[in-house]
Design a protein around this motif. Structure first.
Motif, PDB file in Angstrom:
ATOM      1  N   ILE A 106       6.630  22.111  37.551  1.00 59.41           N
ATOM      2  CA  ILE A 106       7.515  23.261  37.724  1.00 59.41           C
ATOM      3  C   ILE A 106       6.795  24.544  37.343  1.00 59.41           C
ATOM      4  CG2 ILE A 106       9.751  22.118  37.560  1.00 59.41           C
ATOM      5  CD1 ILE A 106       9.719  22.623  34.567  1.00 59.41           C
TER       6      ILE A 106
ATOM      7  N   ARG B  54       7.064  33.672  47.333  1.00 60.88           N
ATOM      8  CA  ARG B  54       7.232  32.228  47.537  1.00 60.88           C
ATOM      9  C   ARG B  54       6.622  31.430  46.394  1.00 60.88           C
ATOM     10  NH1 ARG B  54       4.689  32.416  53.529  1.00 60.88           N
ATOM     11  NH2 ARG B  54       6.563  32.688  54.788  1.00 60.88           N
ATOM     12  N   LEU B  55       5.441  31.833  45.944  1.00 58.08           N
ATOM     13  CA  LEU B  55       4.820  31.118  44.828  1.00 58.08           C
ATOM     14  C   LEU B  55       5.706  31.173  43.599  1.00 58.08           C
ATOM     15  CD1 LEU B  55       0.983  31.907  44.860  1.00 58.08           C
ATOM     16  CD2 LEU B  55       2.123  29.746  45.351  1.00 58.08           C
ATOM     17  N   SER B  56       6.269  32.335  43.354  1.00 53.92           N
ATOM     18  CA  SER B  56       7.088  32.481  42.144  1.00 53.92           C
ATOM     19  C   SER B  56       8.205  31.450  42.132  1.00 53.92           C
ATOM     20  CB  SER B  56       7.654  33.896  42.036  1.00 53.92           C
ATOM     21  OG  SER B  56       8.745  34.076  42.918  1.00 53.92           O
ATOM     22  N   ARG B  57       8.696  31.116  43.316  1.00 52.06           N
ATOM     23  CA  ARG B  57       9.843  30.204  43.391  1.00 52.06           C
ATOM     24  C   ARG B  57       9.467  28.766  43.048  1.00 52.06           C
ATOM     25  NH1 ARG B  57      14.298  32.330  46.750  1.00 52.06           N
ATOM     26  NH2 ARG B  57      14.394  30.323  47.784  1.00 52.06           N
ATOM     27  N   GLN B  58       8.190  28.514  42.832  1.00 54.08           N
ATOM     28  CA  GLN B  58       7.780  27.181  42.390  1.00 54.08           C
ATOM     29  C   GLN B  58       7.717  27.091  40.866  1.00 54.08           C
ATOM     30  OE1 GLN B  58       4.448  25.571  44.506  1.00 54.08           O
ATOM     31  NE2 GLN B  58       4.999  26.580  46.406  1.00 54.08           N
ATOM     32  N   ASN B  59       8.061  28.159  40.206  1.00 53.25           N
ATOM     33  CA  ASN B  59       8.046  28.177  38.737  1.00 53.25           C
ATOM     34  C   ASN B  59       9.435  27.969  38.156  1.00 53.25           C
ATOM     35  OD1 ASN B  59       5.342  28.737  38.480  1.00 53.25           O
ATOM     36  ND2 ASN B  59       5.615  30.813  37.700  1.00 53.25           N
ATOM     37  N   TYR B  60       9.475  27.368  37.004  1.00 60.20           N
ATOM     38  CA  TYR B  60      10.665  27.422  36.168  1.00 60.20           C
ATOM     39  C   TYR B  60      10.498  28.607  35.220  1.00 60.20           C
ATOM     40  CZ  TYR B  60      14.619  25.819  33.397  1.00 60.20           C
ATOM     41  OH  TYR B  60      15.846  25.725  32.785  1.00 60.20           O
ATOM     42  N   ALA B 463      11.371  18.340  41.869  1.00 65.78           N
ATOM     43  CA  ALA B 463      10.567  19.518  41.550  1.00 65.78           C
ATOM     44  C   ALA B 463       9.653  19.835  42.733  1.00 65.78           C
ATOM     45  CB  ALA B 463       9.734  19.228  40.301  1.00 65.78           C
ATOM     46  N   PRO B 464       9.057  21.016  42.718  1.00 63.78           N
ATOM     47  CA  PRO B 464       8.122  21.351  43.800  1.00 63.78           C
ATOM     48  C   PRO B 464       6.986  20.340  43.912  1.00 63.78           C
ATOM     49  CG  PRO B 464       8.713  23.338  42.598  1.00 63.78           C
ATOM     50  CD  PRO B 464       9.313  22.181  41.844  1.00 63.78           C
ATOM     51  N   ARG B 465       6.629  19.682  42.824  1.00 57.76           N
ATOM     52  CA  ARG B 465       5.612  18.636  42.864  1.00 57.76           C
ATOM     53  C   ARG B 465       6.082  17.442  42.054  1.00 57.76           C
ATOM     54  NH1 ARG B 465       3.962  21.355  45.983  1.00 57.76           N
ATOM     55  NH2 ARG B 465       1.894  21.933  46.710  1.00 57.76           N
TER      56      ARG B 465
ATOM     57  N   ARG D  57      18.430  32.991  44.908  1.00 55.90           N
ATOM     58  CA  ARG D  57      17.547  31.968  45.477  1.00 55.90           C
ATOM     59  C   ARG D  57      18.233  31.148  46.561  1.00 55.90           C
ATOM     60  NH1 ARG D  57      12.996  30.553  41.904  1.00 55.90           N
ATOM     61  NH2 ARG D  57      13.438  28.367  42.241  1.00 55.90           N
TER      62      ARG D  57
END
Lengths: 452, 491, 452, 491
Positions: A106, B54-60, B463-465, D57
């Motif tokens: 995450i 878009r990258l930011s949206r992969q963060n918590y 999760a994204p990954r 989002r």
């Protein structure tokens, strides 16, 4: 108390669950004599957002900001225009309020940015690899000296007289405790750098030579002979770049043989901020990667086979290796690295080269104009966007008087090197794309009056 | 959708900026013009905004939900602080600008310093350290300078096993030998063992208080007295000051030096790994050795004491730790936060932080082992262990399971003194509703891990990954991007 | 041209796919004589972000912003402190750069906000329902008059003399073309509102009575008798609120019988912005919902049974009903509605009441202080945060002179009602939480000097 | 995770703001104090930030990807514009502030007006309309005022079938009768039919050029001449001005009035449905009737001409359309955008917009029916129809399928003149790479819809919601939240 969401009812309900009768019961382990009975006396109580903003704005107004005056300060911190989109993007909550990406599933946003940042920095510096950031240029410089000690197992570092004096001070502070021997003297007001003297000083005890490029007086020298000499003696060349925009115009230290290149990344994306937070850049040759300090982000795959990124080689780091770590650094400059990376992406190679060319051209114009002022001599043969003027009197006083007349006209060598009065007439002047022709003219006029 | 790397979508010919045309001049670059391709791809402004959005949206992030990382203190970051830090009068100031033009900035440093000194009950404060670990360095350098000034070359620093990794690393970084202090079964420093080890070779003891087991070191004052009696100094790791701010002053406990993580106690944003800021409060004994520069008020003017101006002021300083004067951008944020809370609010901060942690501890100690649950109330964080989970289930599984429940994992496997540690710090900015949601989620995960629910071992799913292969990353490190054709050729 | 990503190579490749030899070929349908051969003459070329920002900043500096002076202007636009988090959140790209939520599957963010906004507005105004926003208060007011015409099938509207004169002007402009008859006259300098006169004027041709609350002179009157009288005659009561913060302190018009309540929402979350964009609020009784203008968001479920939100009842709207629509409005004030809703959520009922109480208390203090100035009489018996002073001379001149002395001291009735010279000595003064005791004192002193 | 409503998670006792304590005074509220509960829930600042961050989002936006909505012109919104609009010198100005204190603001309006007049080749511009539809109103009011000034009470407005819904709605809104103008088979206004209909009852013709089929009205000048000869006026819907800016001046085509959507051509953000801004450029014939207020330069001063100052200046004005002076916040953004592009850049804007649209048209006309593809190049948007899709497959299915491909749908079922219309406008801010990705996605959907892939009928699958029940929403409208117990009681 707008940031505290618990209501008194909540607090009471929670105490019941806990089985305590009051919140004071939760602090029983604090010795009674150390428990404060109520709020600390003599300090103000909470204030509204409006009141706090007003107070801080009043303090901000007591400063003369760079944008309000003809502005020519550099000496390790440079004023460049940062596109509005950079600041917009770094304020996205998902970047701004995230933690260090220890949970990669995450945190791919931050991790991919760091991987891109490392690549950008490595290419800019001409290195094989770069880390994910240090505090700033001065601490990165000391870390490089320590890294050279670990690699060469030697304890004597030779610091160029053209190295930023604050960087020298930081190294001196640390060396007192680690026992490294540091050789250094103040610069002279000469168009030539001290490369030859540095070469002459290298011996078999030398761990590294540390040289700034362009140096504190703005001079540029080819580092290749120095690198060759260092390597011949089994020493490393550490190059320090305080103005990374220069590398859009002049050769990268890594391409001239530097083993470790460190730098201050503030110029790109970060802004002046009265000195911090800034951004330490740290690159080196591939073979030294396991001796690097700081965090590193690496590519890998996830359980589903997708490309992803993680913090890696953390066996170098304090949270795993504790006292055997390569450095004690933990929190670094993540958000500044993001800003740097976004700005660099907006620029791209074409934009960086245009920016560098514009800086140089304006600096040349300014240098020529200022050199026409009676009582002013231009020291530099070569420079990028910063050069040194030799004035007909002590530059400290000149700077203060110019400021009183609304011109922020450079940094005096007297402030940078208070122990070297012989160079006190030197004035370091930086010229970036934010400087206009009118600014140059205003500076020249004010200087003329001051020196008359 | 996957987000490509800038190297895959950008080109060196594309740029998202415009510049005025450069005047034509003869170059003075000393024949060092860079003629090779640098390899820096550019994107248009639109593409840049999209890439990073878009990258930011992969963060918590804290802005998305509760972030229970013990000892990391992920609390709400007010946007007023961001606004203030960006006022041109602060953001657009050069660090070497003439002092007459930066009186407001010096006033901010002075005002924040006064708060820190008063809140800690200490003598003075060094503002320039760049982060917590840098602050530790500052404290140890001051201690070393103080010892040397009396001709006392001590070489050992005592550190509890439960300390943050930065403590031993910092001690080693400035040339000390590190020795462990043992802990008592209730999770605190073993006072007797400590006393026994004190001697003429011990320079300092580094103690975290509240400690990383979430407990207050009851014997702190006694420890300090013993340390002082042995001629050594007490360094306190202030990472957990948020648990006691406004309720306890470290100065009253005999501390000689303590760093304050402005990003923990005073809510400057973590930013995905920094910048931090680690001012160090000092006792009267250490104050003369504080680093340059610092701010003094002289009459109605503020003066920055640095090399140029230090001469007769501060002869014993151990020197400069960093270029310029520290993390100004963090000072403005922290002062804004402090003024918003006030003395009453800051006391409430500690109270609510401790209340929230105890609420979590007592709401979960029936399903999760709380190794020091019997030692009394915890402070700002609740510690659990993996004891009682089904065979083959670990703290890691619970952590990754939390991701699927919409939370960031807690701190895991730290402190080292507890097996499979789970350190949960909710902070004071969480509402009861948010805590209840989190408790529900952690309870359900604990039950699944006890029941041996195999699905948990492959979490996260949403999760994204999925779980990432860290071994592969470390075995064959790929730290920069290489053009695919070059990468292939290299193999 | 930093916003245009196509490179020349791209352009050439695309022309090949299209089968055109040059971009000019794509404009063949434009008559040759109308095709411009090159860029329009006499206009500047593209400029860097730095240059544009500098130009705009120079223009901005030519204004005296409200925060730079003691500030007392209202009369339909109010300066309130907007928390920093509001502006942060509305700048998130997902809100700022989204389109009207016609594709609900990927617009639930905006749609849920609008549903929450509608509920907040309805509750604040005391209405059953509210729409998703109009341009501003003045256009919402005219839309209400038109809606009353459609409901009552009558064409005569009575406008209170206390209605904002710009709102009257807008209605007059439109009525000339729709044929509505509007009765209105300028206010008199009297502590009592014109409620009694309005009641007396209602007849069987009256579609509605339009009354502002608090009115343009700051007066507050109970609307219940007026509502009763209107309803008795088969007419509607339209209430207009230009300062919604007032509804944290005084009764909602909907609770006093108003059938339609419109308002200017700028006070909450939006800011002054020299007059726009602002935010039209529009609420009414449930039974009139199908006659409402503007967009409405409604709750529904998706194919998987989850709660979701969609734009609904669009058969009232122009894109479906074309010339039979209830209004021609299309783009409205979505982002301002978001700002309003966020600010209102931060306030909550408790915060709104505290804010309103603070505004009122400061206004009372200011009114009493200013009334002590020789030559000044306070008109109002009742007021919320705005009141009218009767000066000993023409207020237009006073306002201009105060501005020259750095005090922004209210709005003159001469500017608002240039055709009513008999009230030219009136000065409308607003006092919000942003006003300090020092501001009030500075205003009083300056006024004293001016009237001496 | 679902995001609850503020009414479900907030409470009327919670607040995210602090205020100074109110001085104690006797209330002067005329005995109208609000004593009932209002029912407005509050959240703490942290909860507020999370609620709206999470909600955001669930939106698609230009910042996330290509937004091919025909006629809506979703282009990049530069952040510089946002920064400038927030400068306190613009954002913190009261509309009724004394004119001596707002000279910079008036200068902005004047400078933007000059650009709009020059770019369109018209005589003058009315700046106050609040959005495109409001601009249409402005134009028709000016026309009506001009006609009345010569005692000519005409009652009919002619509008092509392909017009935006706002055109007929606006005409009706100011009391006109609306009649359709037929189209030729190639998608343009039928000149002969139009000429035949012109007569003494026709007040104006409203034409969109480029029209909503994405075509330039070749006969525009001839139409204008005919309309003028019949004593009527030409209103041009300027929604598509972005296709021709810098390449064609509407003034050269005989237009009398045209609104300019600043949020389309000049990139002020759409904001999820506004605010817009619709200045209207006017011919010399209509200029005297322009609404109040407007800005004039008198010597080196800028004067806002409004009721107080209008007296002898502007006696024929049709009056005020709105309180205050229009969308200042949009003016600053639009001017910033215009200055960034300059005259050369704006011409390139139109060129690239048209190039991008034609690239899409020609890259897809083998798999999608392009009804006017044979009429020559399109302008800034490409029109396709549902002809050739498998039985039972519709434009809606393609649109919803695009969502799963990571794009916003194109405009669908508009213009009405084409069955199952799909109107695609990429805008000039898209890169070729972005267009190629979009083309690939649309191609694959077209192929699936032709092949009868049933799965497509239930798209989207990967959006925050599946298809929503709009019929239910309209049949039993729930427009506000009601406490569950009250909602139940009501049933």
């Amino acid at each position: 108390m707008r940031y505290l969401p618990l209501t008194d009812t909540d607090r009471q309900d929670m105490l019941t669950v806990i089985g305590a009768s009051s919140v004071d019961d939760l602090f029983v382990d604090v010795p009674a004599e150390a428990r404060l009975p109520g709020k600390i006396a003599g300090l103000p109580e909470h204030a509204s957002e409006l009141a706090v903003e007003r107070h801080m704005a009043a303090l901000a107004r007591k400063n003369l900001s760079a944008g309000e005056a003809p502005f020519f300060l550099g000496a390790g911190a440079y004023r460049h225009h940062v596109p509005a989109s950079v600041d917009h993007l770094i304020q996205r909550g998902e970047f701004l309020t995230a933690y260090t990406p220890y949970q990669p599933e995450i945190a791919q946003g931050t991790l991919q940015v760091l991987f891109e940042f490392q690549t950008q920095v490595a290419r800019l510096l001409g290195c094989d690899v770069a880390n994910a950031s240090m505090y700033d240029g001065s601490t990165a410089c000391w870390e490089a000296i320590g890294m050279a000690r670990r690699i060469t197992k030697r304890g004597k570092a030779i610091l160029s007289s053209g190295l930023h004096p604050h960087y020298v001070s930081v190294a001196n502070t640390m060396a007192k405790f680690t026992g490294d021997a540091l050789l250094h003297q103040a610069p002279t007001l000469d168009a030539a750098t001290d490369i030859d003297a540095l070469i002459a000083g290298i011996d078999k005890d030398t761990s590294c030579v540390v040289v700034q490029y362009p140096d504190i007086l703005g001079r540029i020298a080819d580092l290749t002979p120095l690198a060759d000499a260092a390597h011949a003696a089994g020493a490393l060349l550490v190059a320090v770049v305080t103005e990374p925009v220069a590398l859009g115009a002049i050769k990268a230290p890594g391409h001239m043989g530097a083993d470790i290149v460190v730098g201050e990344g503030q110029s790109i994306g970060v802004g002046l901020q009265f000195g911090g937070p800034y951004l330490g850049l740290f690159g080196c040759k591939q073979k030294y990667v396991r001796q690097m300090p700081g965090r590193l982000c690496g590519e890998t795959v996830d359980a589903a086979g997708k490309r992803g990124f993680v913090l890696t080689l953390s066996t170098r780091e304090q949270h795993i290796r504790r006292e055997k770590a390569t450095s004690n650094i933990c929190t670094n400059s993540g958000l500044c690295a993001l800003a740097f990376s976004i700005h660099m992406t907006l620029l791209g190679e074409r934009g960086l080269r245009e920016l560098a060319a514009l800086n140089h051209a304006l600096a040349v114009q300014a240098a020529d104009r200022l050199a026409q002022v009676p009582g002013v001599t231009l020291l530099n043969d070569s420079f990028f966007n910063e050069f040194t003027l030799i004035l007909s009197k002590d530059a400290r006083e000149v700077v203060r008087n110019l400021a009183d007349n609304g011109v922020l006209g450079g940094v005096s060598l007297g402030r940078l090197f208070p122990d070297a009065p012989e160079i006190g007439n030197g004035l370091v002047v930086a010229v970036t794309e934010t400087v206009t022709a009118e600014d140059i003219e205003a500076f020249a006029k004010a200087l003329e009056e001051e020196l008359a | 959708l996957e987000e490509a790397l800038i190297f895959e979508i950008g080109s060196t010919e594309t740029t998202g900026v415009d510049f005025a045309e450069a005047p034509k001049v003869a170059s003075r670059l000393g024949n060092l013009a860079r003629t090779d391709g640098i390899g820096l791809p550019g994107l248009s402004e639109q593409e840049t905004v999209r890439h990073y959005t878009r990258l930011s949206r992969q963060n918590y992030a804290i802005d998305l939900g509760l972030f229970p990382l013990g000892s990391c203190t992920m609390k709400h970051n007010p946007r007023l602080n961001e606004k203030v830090a960006r006022m041109p009068g602060f953001a657009d100031l050069h660090p070497l600008a003439p002092q007459s033009t930066v009186q407001g900035a010096l006033a901010v440093i002075h005002e924040l310093a006064a708060w820190l000194v008063t809140l800690t009950g200490m003598h003075s404060v060094a503002m320039s350290p760049k982060a917590g670990a840098h602050g530790e360095l500052c404290g140890l350098l001051a201690i070393r300078a103080a010892l040397e000034s009396r001709g006392d070359a001590r070489s050992v620093i005592l550190v509890p096993e439960s300390a943050h990794g930065t403590n031993p690393a910092t001690a080693a970084f400035c040339g000390y030998k590190v020795e462990d202090i043992p802990a008592t079964p209730d999770g605190r420093v073993d006072l007797e063992a400590l006393k026994a080890r004190l001697g003429p070779d011990v320079a300092a003891v580094m103690i975290t208080n509240p400690n990383t087991c979430g407990l207050f070191e009851r014997d702190m004052k006694t420890i300090s007295d013993a340390v002082h009696a042995a001629g050594a100094f007490v360094y306190c790791d202030g990472a957990n000051f948020n648990a006691i701010v406004g309720r306890v002053r470290p100065g009253d406990l005999g501390v000689d030096a303590m760093h304050i993580n402005l990003h923990k106690t005073f809510s400057t944003p973590h930013g995905g790994g920094g910048p931090g800021s680690g001012p160090v409060v000092l006792s009267e004994a250490l104050a003369p050795f504080a680093p340059l520069p610092f701010v003094e008020k002289q009459g109605d003017k503020f003066v920055l004491i640095e090399e140029e101006t230090a001469e007769d002021h501060h002869v014993q300083t151990f020197g400069r730790m960093v270029a310029f004067h520290g993390q100004m951008g963090m000072f403005t944020r922290a002062l804004t936060y402090i003024l918003s809370h006030g003395a009453d609010g800051l006391r409430q901060v500690a109270t609510d932080a401790v209340l929230n942690a105890n609420y979590i501890l007592r709401s979960l100690d029936d399903v999760l082992d709380a190794p020091f649950g019997g030692s009394g109330p915890c402070m700002h964080e609740a510690l659990f262990s993996d004891k009682g989970l089904a065979e083959g289930f670990t703290t890691l599984d619970i952590a990754k399971g939390l991701i699927d429940e919409g939370f960031h994992p807690m701190t895991m496997y730290f402190p080292l003194v507890v097996h499979g540690a789970m350190l949960v710090e909710p902070t004071e900015t969480e509402s009861k509703a948010a805590l209840d949601q989190f408790i529900l989620a952690l309870r359900s995960l604990a039950e699944r891990a006890k029941a041996g629910d195999e699905a948990l071992k492959s979490a996260p799913y949403f999760a994204p990954r999925r779980r990432l292969d860290e071994t592969l990353a470390a075995r064959k490190p790929v730290l920069t991007w290489t053009e695919p054709e070059l990468a292939e050729a290299a193999e």
